[in-house]
Design a protein around this motif. Structure first.
Motif, mmCIF file in Angstrom:
data_model
loop_
_atom_site.group_PDB
_atom_site.id
_atom_site.type_symbol
_atom_site.label_atom_id
_atom_site.label_comp_id
_atom_site.label_asym_id
_atom_site.label_seq_id
_atom_site.Cartn_x
_atom_site.Cartn_y
_atom_site.Cartn_z
ATOM 1 N N GLN A 309 0.807 -1.217 0.000
ATOM 2 C CA GLN A 309 0.000 0.000 0.000
ATOM 3 C C GLN A 309 0.843 1.270 0.000
ATOM 4 O O GLN A 309 0.372 2.333 -0.380
ATOM 5 N N ASN A 310 2.102 1.180 0.439
ATOM 6 C CA ASN A 310 2.982 2.352 0.355
ATOM 7 C C ASN A 310 3.170 2.786 -1.094
ATOM 8 O O ASN A 310 3.336 3.967 -1.395
ATOM 9 N N GLY A 311 3.130 1.806 -1.991
ATOM 10 C CA GLY A 311 3.227 2.125 -3.410
ATOM 11 C C GLY A 311 2.057 2.948 -3.903
ATOM 12 O O GLY A 311 2.176 3.706 -4.865
ATOM 13 N N MET A 312 0.912 2.834 -3.233
ATOM 14 C CA MET A 312 -0.258 3.614 -3.632
ATOM 15 C C MET A 312 -0.023 5.107 -3.385
ATOM 16 O O MET A 312 -0.455 5.953 -4.162
ATOM 17 N N VAL A 313 0.652 5.416 -2.283
ATOM 18 C CA VAL A 313 0.969 6.812 -1.992
ATOM 19 C C VAL A 313 1.868 7.379 -3.079
ATOM 20 O O VAL A 313 1.637 8.470 -3.608
ATOM 21 N N GLN A 314 2.902 6.613 -3.432
ATOM 22 C CA GLN A 314 3.811 7.039 -4.502
ATOM 23 C C GLN A 314 3.045 7.245 -5.800
ATOM 24 O O GLN A 314 3.238 8.238 -6.513
ATOM 25 N N ALA A 315 2.188 6.288 -6.124
ATOM 26 C CA ALA A 315 1.459 6.341 -7.389
ATOM 27 C C ALA A 315 0.599 7.590 -7.484
ATOM 28 O O ALA A 315 0.556 8.251 -8.523
ATOM 29 N N ARG A 316 -0.084 7.928 -6.388
ATOM 30 C CA ARG A 316 -0.959 9.101 -6.417
ATOM 31 C C ARG A 316 -0.171 10.380 -6.702
ATOM 32 O O ARG A 316 -0.578 11.202 -7.518
ATOM 33 N N ILE A 340 -1.586 -6.403 -5.615
ATOM 34 C CA ILE A 340 -1.174 -5.030 -5.877
ATOM 35 C C ILE A 340 -1.524 -4.619 -7.305
ATOM 36 O O ILE A 340 -1.731 -3.437 -7.590
ATOM 37 N N VAL A 341 -1.612 -5.579 -8.213
ATOM 38 C CA VAL A 341 -1.999 -5.279 -9.598
ATOM 39 C C VAL A 341 -3.376 -4.629 -9.620
ATOM 40 O O VAL A 341 -3.602 -3.608 -10.284
ATOM 41 N N VAL A 342 -4.304 -5.226 -8.878
ATOM 42 C CA VAL A 342 -5.669 -4.690 -8.828
ATOM 43 C C VAL A 342 -5.687 -3.327 -8.143
ATOM 44 O O VAL A 342 -6.294 -2.372 -8.630
ATOM 45 N N ALA A 343 -4.983 -3.234 -7.015
ATOM 46 C CA ALA A 343 -5.028 -2.011 -6.214
ATOM 47 C C ALA A 343 -4.504 -0.805 -6.975
ATOM 48 O O ALA A 343 -5.117 0.269 -6.965
ATOM 49 N N VAL A 344 -3.373 -0.956 -7.638
ATOM 50 C CA VAL A 344 -2.771 0.195 -8.306
ATOM 51 C C VAL A 344 -3.599 0.623 -9.511
ATOM 52 O O VAL A 344 -3.724 1.809 -9.816
ATOM 53 N N GLN A 345 -4.191 -0.333 -10.200
ATOM 54 C CA GLN A 345 -5.047 0.028 -11.332
ATOM 55 C C GLN A 345 -6.282 0.788 -10.871
ATOM 56 O O GLN A 345 -6.691 1.767 -11.483
ATOM 57 N N ARG A 346 -6.864 0.344 -9.767
ATOM 58 C CA ARG A 346 -8.041 1.027 -9.236
ATOM 59 C C ARG A 346 -7.681 2.422 -8.714
ATOM 60 O O ARG A 346 -8.446 3.371 -8.861
ATOM 61 N N GLU A 347 -6.530 2.531 -8.088
ATOM 62 C CA GLU A 347 -6.115 3.797 -7.499
ATOM 63 C C GLU A 347 -5.910 4.882 -8.546
ATOM 64 O O GLU A 347 -6.303 6.040 -8.364
ATOM 65 N N LEU A 348 -5.277 4.514 -9.676
ATOM 66 C CA LEU A 348 -4.907 5.500 -10.685
ATOM 67 C C LEU A 348 -5.816 5.486 -11.911
ATOM 68 O O LEU A 348 -5.750 6.394 -12.738
ATOM 69 N N ASP A 349 -6.630 4.441 -12.037
ATOM 70 C CA ASP A 349 -7.378 4.223 -13.276
ATOM 71 C C ASP A 349 -6.403 4.171 -14.454
ATOM 72 O O ASP A 349 -6.643 4.740 -15.525
ATOM 73 N N VAL A 350 -5.286 3.493 -14.226
ATOM 74 C CA VAL A 350 -4.211 3.340 -15.210
ATOM 75 C C VAL A 350 -3.822 1.870 -15.237
ATOM 76 O O VAL A 350 -3.706 1.242 -14.178
#
Length: 379
Positions: A309-316, A340-350
């Protein structure tokens, strides 16, 4: 009389040449200048002449490979993820856990709580987890009798829907008229520069001509590392002096790519901590300066799959600065955090476009949802 005059002139000329030759031999010799490719004479990859391209006024930083250096042949990109599937299956804690729980005779509330825990532990994220659990509850109730094969099929379908089988994951790395420009960004320690090198191999394997831009000017080792990757497959590197302006190097790299007729220009940037506002502003500047040549075709954010989830902060934060168009997940092998594949795609819509599944030079693969899900749930 005329004959004597001619002879005298010839002797005088010979004497003059001898004196000039003596003077030239006595002049101290200057050390040979390192070969620098002028901006007006870009290196053509197809000649096999691998050189460091140094912007005017910059100091050459590394030795130049001699023309004719033997180049490596990267592995074809098609089917890479299938070949690396055994490594990807190390992320299968999520699949095995869910199959075991859904195969129980009695799916009570405690079991569904455990299903939720498995998904959250695998870094799927709260919202996608709740969505998947609701769908699984409904489909299991509709299914009635639950054979292992039926459970596996149901789980595969739902995980695949969560990952997004129809998402466009193509890399925009070539088009008519000018080179495609790919900006690669990410935090220190994610394997960003290595990923740029592997991506160069990836594109060369697909028949692209590639020029690399070492816009991480704060670490000389980063430019050296990038040059080593480039030399192995014949991708020249544009680099500037250590501590120089990254935007200037990126601008020159794209200019060289245009002049040289390359298919793709890959730009490596400094690994920035997302809380360093000045550095993030500088990254935005790099993108704006490069866009003076034309649009940036891809902005790839490199994330370490093990950071969760720390990667989500970076991604945002990165997405707010440079409009990320795709994710490259490194170190996806050897971790049970495939969610994490699902999480990052949902977070950024990327979309996740590439995944790193090992330390080998050709262990960067295009992300394929079907292969990914099959690896998660096992054969």
């Amino acid at each position: 009389m005329t004959t004597y005059l001619v002879i005298a002139l010839v002797l005088a000329a010979v004497l003059l040449l001898a004196v000039v030759g003596l003077l030239v031999r006595r002049r101290p010799r200057k050390a040979p200048l390192p070969p620098i490719t002028d901006r007006s004479e870009p290196v053509d990859l197809r000649t096999g002449d691998v050189r460091v391209i140094t912007p005017p006024g910059a100091r050459p930083e590394a030795e130049v490979a001699e023309p004719g250096t033997a180049l490596e042949q990267p592995e074809p990109t098609a089917g890479r993820l299938h070949r690396l599937r055994s490594r990807l299956s190390r992320s299968s804690g999520i699949g095995r856990g869910l199959l075991g729980l859904l195969g129980r005779d009695d799916l009570d509330e405690q079991t569904w709580d455990e299903v939720e825990t498995v998904l959250l532990t695998a870094d799927v994220g709260l919202a996608p987890t709740e969505e998947l659990v609701d769908r699984l509850r409904t489909r299991v109730k509709e299914l009635g009798a639950r054979s292992p094969e039926a459970i596996r099929t149901l789980l595969r379908e739902e995980l695949l829907a969560l990952v997004g089988p129809d998402t466009d994951r193509s890399l925009h790395t070539a088009h008519e008229g000018r080179p495609a420009v790919v900006l690669v960004v990410g935090v220190n320690g994610t394997g960003k520069t290595t990923t740029v090198g592997k991506l160069a191999r990836f594109l060369v394997a697909d028949g692209r001509t590639v020029l690399l831009g070492a816009a991480d000017t704060f670490r000389a080792a980063a430019a050296d590392q990038l040059q080593t990757w480039g030399e192995r497959v014949g991708a020249p590197v544009v680099r500037g002096p250590e501590g120089g302006d990254p935007a200037s190097v990126a601008f020159d790299a794209v200019k060289q790519g245009i002049d040289g007729g390359y298919d793709t220009v890959l730009l490596d940037t400094a690994g920035r901590l997302q809380n360093k506002v000045g550095l993030m502003d500088e990254l935005g500047k790099v993108k704006r300066v490069v866009e003076k040549h034309g649009p940036v075709d891809e902005v790839l954010l490199v994330l370490d799959a093990t950071t969760g989830q720390n990667g989500m902060v970076q991604a945002r934060v990165f997405s707010e600065v440079v409009d990320v168009t795709g994710i490259v997940l490194t170190k996806l092998d050897g971790t049970a955090k495939g969610g994490i594949v699902v999480a990052v795609q949902r977070e950024l819509d990327v979309p996740v476009k590439l995944v790193g599944l090992g330390e080998g030079a050709d262990d960067l693969a295009p992300f394929e949802p079907e292969e990914f899900v099959d690896a998660l749930i096992g054969d």
